[in-house]
Scaffold this motif. Structure first.
Motif, PDB file in Angstrom:
ATOM      1  N   LYS A   1      -3.510 -25.043 -20.460  1.00 16.31           N
ATOM      2  CA  LYS A   1      -3.428 -26.066 -19.417  1.00 16.31           C
ATOM      3  C   LYS A   1      -4.720 -26.097 -18.599  1.00 16.31           C
ATOM      4  O   LYS A   1      -5.140 -27.156 -18.115  1.00 16.31           O
TER       5      LYS A   1
ATOM      6  N   VAL B   1      -7.220 -28.135 -20.596  1.00 15.36           N
ATOM      7  CA  VAL B   1      -6.920 -29.566 -20.470  1.00 15.36           C
ATOM      8  C   VAL B   1      -7.408 -30.086 -19.125  1.00 15.36           C
ATOM      9  O   VAL B   1      -7.997 -31.178 -19.037  1.00 15.36           O
ATOM     10  N   HIS B   2      -7.195 -29.306 -18.080  1.00 12.54           N
ATOM     11  CA  HIS B   2      -7.636 -29.718 -16.738  1.00 12.54           C
ATOM     12  C   HIS B   2      -9.153 -29.876 -16.691  1.00 12.54           C
ATOM     13  O   HIS B   2      -9.661 -30.873 -16.167  1.00 12.54           O
TER      14      HIS B   2
ATOM     15  N   ASP C   1     -10.123 -33.048 -18.771  1.00 15.01           N
ATOM     16  CA  ASP C   1      -9.749 -34.339 -18.191  1.00 15.01           C
ATOM     17  C   ASP C   1     -10.414 -34.602 -16.846  1.00 15.01           C
ATOM     18  O   ASP C   1     -10.817 -35.732 -16.554  1.00 15.01           O
TER      19      ASP C   1
ATOM     20  N   MET D   1      -7.838 -34.082 -26.609  1.00 16.45           N
ATOM     21  CA  MET D   1      -6.874 -34.018 -25.517  1.00 16.45           C
ATOM     22  C   MET D   1      -5.559 -34.721 -25.875  1.00 16.45           C
ATOM     23  O   MET D   1      -4.518 -34.389 -25.330  1.00 16.45           O
TER      24      MET D   1
ATOM     25  N   ARG E   1      -2.328 -32.780 -24.199  1.00 15.28           N
ATOM     26  CA  ARG E   1      -1.841 -33.195 -22.878  1.00 15.28           C
ATOM     27  C   ARG E   1      -0.326 -33.136 -22.738  1.00 15.28           C
ATOM     28  O   ARG E   1       0.191 -32.719 -21.716  1.00 15.28           O
ATOM     29  N   GLU E   2       0.396 -33.558 -23.758  1.00 14.63           N
ATOM     30  CA  GLU E   2       1.833 -33.777 -23.600  1.00 14.63           C
ATOM     31  C   GLU E   2       2.689 -32.534 -23.846  1.00 14.63           C
ATOM     32  O   GLU E   2       3.900 -32.571 -23.620  1.00 14.63           O
TER      33      GLU E   2
ATOM     34  N   GLN F   1       2.243 -29.266 -22.596  1.00 17.67           N
ATOM     35  CA  GLN F   1       1.978 -28.127 -21.719  1.00 17.67           C
ATOM     36  C   GLN F   1       3.283 -27.545 -21.172  1.00 17.67           C
ATOM     37  O   GLN F   1       4.252 -28.255 -20.923  1.00 17.67           O
TER      38      GLN F   1
END
Length: 476
Positions: free
Chosen positions: A297, A300-301, A304, A327, A331-332, A334
């Motif tokens: 996560k 991803v942060h 993004d 991504m 993304r979906e 996490q």
């Protein structure tokens, strides 16, 4: 199925970071002349090195004459930092900051005790600090060596008390040096050298809010005194450890807390492009393939909110496009998010919805009938399912489209009791939503269809389910 393309993209991004970082360092010119004389030195070649984060690099090399004289002189870029002389048999640290033309003379046997400094106030301060530390370490060593096999407990207690007093006096002495040095690079080193205080939640009668307040104060003031705009911080042996301590020890080890701390560090670095670039690349590299479940996560942060949000100007459009695609796989799924809805078919081609499956704990098991590893792990999971009957359910989802192979697989391993699902007509996007690019893949969702675990080994499911049940029971 494999991660070759995925890994290649990330390696390219890291290489781009390292390349552009090096180009930035080389673009600035600061001619230097550093003359050193080390009496008693017998080596013939000397290296001038510097610290960069948690690594050391060589900047220059020169010859040493028979009297121990050497000169490093070049138009290369040299920046503020802690540098070191290395000859094979000898190492010596010194500072480069305001003066780029200075001389240091000493003896190999007593580097800082006999050090003479010409034209460098920074190294005068560095010498004063080193002498303080040498004196402290000698006294601590003497006290420690006073204990032997005949020492009794009272002797040990006495020595520990004396060492604590010495440490306190040493801290006071460093504070006096800090006051005397003023606003200099050496002062920044002293601030970093100060041992970080332990967090103490004092008082048994404190409320949870009061303890939280104490912790937040401690965390908010962890970097007090450090000037993140100082270009020399990155070239010290202490700064990397200071930041890592903040991220790894001071911060609660969950993704959201780590994200907040990383954002805090990067915000402090915003006016120091070199520092910002270093830590951005370091965090990006560290969390791209984390060993702890759920820490992706953080990756991803960073992707993004920084790389894909225009805050990483050294990444080119091609790589950003590849990262954007990456991504979509991350993304979906996490931990803490609702599991992406899936509409799949059972073996009779009846349409099934993931959200219609009622279960306190549902294991989503993605497999490929042609996958050798799946053939080994499926019976292991099935045995666990029977052993823990009633503790969890399994929705087994084939990633293949060959209906005969799918049904043969179910029959071969006698997967009675499982919810066997597939997508033979490629109507679902679950392969992307759940990042199923290798098999088998395991997710666990709770009764609300919230993802509570991902990418577990089959052997880890029993322990996780049992721990989760205990936690849920305690929270009731």
């Amino acid at each position: 199925m494999n991660h070759i393309k995925h890994t290649f993209i990330l390696i390219l991004l890291l290489n781009l970071f390292q390349s552009s970082f090096a180009q930035t360092v080389k673009s600035e010119k600061r001619p230097y002349r550093i003359e050193l004389t080390i009496d008693g030195l017998q080596d013939s070649v000397a290296y001038l090195g510097y610290y960069m984060g948690n690594k050391r690099y060589v900047l220059d090399t020169t010859s040493i004459d028979k009297k121990g004289n050497m000169v490093f002189e070049n138009n290369k870029s040299i920046k503020t930092g802690v540098y070191f002389l290395y000859t094979g048999s000898y190492t010596m640290e010194f500072l480069v900051d305001r003066s780029l033309d200075f001389k240091l003379t000493t003896k190999k046997t007593a580097t800082y005790q006999d050090l003479e400094v010409t034209n460098s106030e920074d190294n005068e301060q560095f010498r004063a600090f080193q002498l303080t530390m040498i004196d402290h370490q000698a006294k601590v060593k003497e006290l420690s060596e006073s204990l032997d096999s005949t020492s009794v407990r009272s002797d040990t207690v006495r020595v520990r008390e004396e060492i604590a007093k010495l440490t306190e006096r040493n801290s006071i002495k460093r504070d006096s040096l800090l006051a005397a040095f003023g606003d200099t690079f050496m002062s920044q080193i002293l601030i970093m050298m100060a041992k970080s205080p332990e967090l103490e939640i004092e008082g048994d009668s404190l409320t949870i809010d009061q303890k939280k307040s104490q912790y937040n104060y401690y965390k908010d003031h962890f970097f007090d005194g450090l000037d993140f705009e100082s270009e020399g911080l990155l070239r010290t042996p202490n700064f990397y450890g200071k930041v890592k301590e903040y991220i790894d020890r001071v911060t609660f080890q969950n993704p959201d807390s780590i994200i907040a701390s990383i954002d805090h560090v990067l915000a402090k670095c915003k006016n120091n492009p070199e520092l910002y670039r270093y830590w951005m690349g370091s965090f990006f590299g560290e969390y791209q393939n984390p060993k702890i479940m759920g820490m992706d996560k953080v990756f991803v942060h960073l992707s993004d909110n920084y790389y894909l949000n225009g805050k990483v100007d050294w990444a080119d459009s091609t790589l950003l496009a590849e990262l954007s695609k990456e991504m979509t796989f991350l993304r979906e799924n996490q931990i803490g998010l609702k599991a992406p809805q899936m509409y799949l078919l059972d073996t009779l081609e009846n349409r099934k919805s993931l959200y219609d499956i009622k279960s306190d704990y549902l294991v989503l098991y993605f497999y490929d009938p042609d996958c050798g590893h799946c053939k080994k792990k499926t019976p292991v999971l099935y045995d666990l399912y029977k052993k823990m009957e009633g503790d969890f359910d399994v929705a087994a989802v084939t990633v293949g489209t060959d209906t005969k192979k799918w049904k043969d697989f179910i029959k071969k391993f006698e997967l009675d009791g499982w919810i066997n699902l597939g997508d033979p007509y490629y109507k679902s996007n679950f392969r992307v939503q759940y990042n199923v690019r290798s098999t088998p893949q395991v997710y666990i969702v709770d009764k609300d269809k919230t993802i509570i675990a991902k990418k577990l080994d089959v052997e880890q499911i029993e322990g996780f389910i049992n721990d989760r049940k205990r936690m849920d029971k305690l929270s009731q």
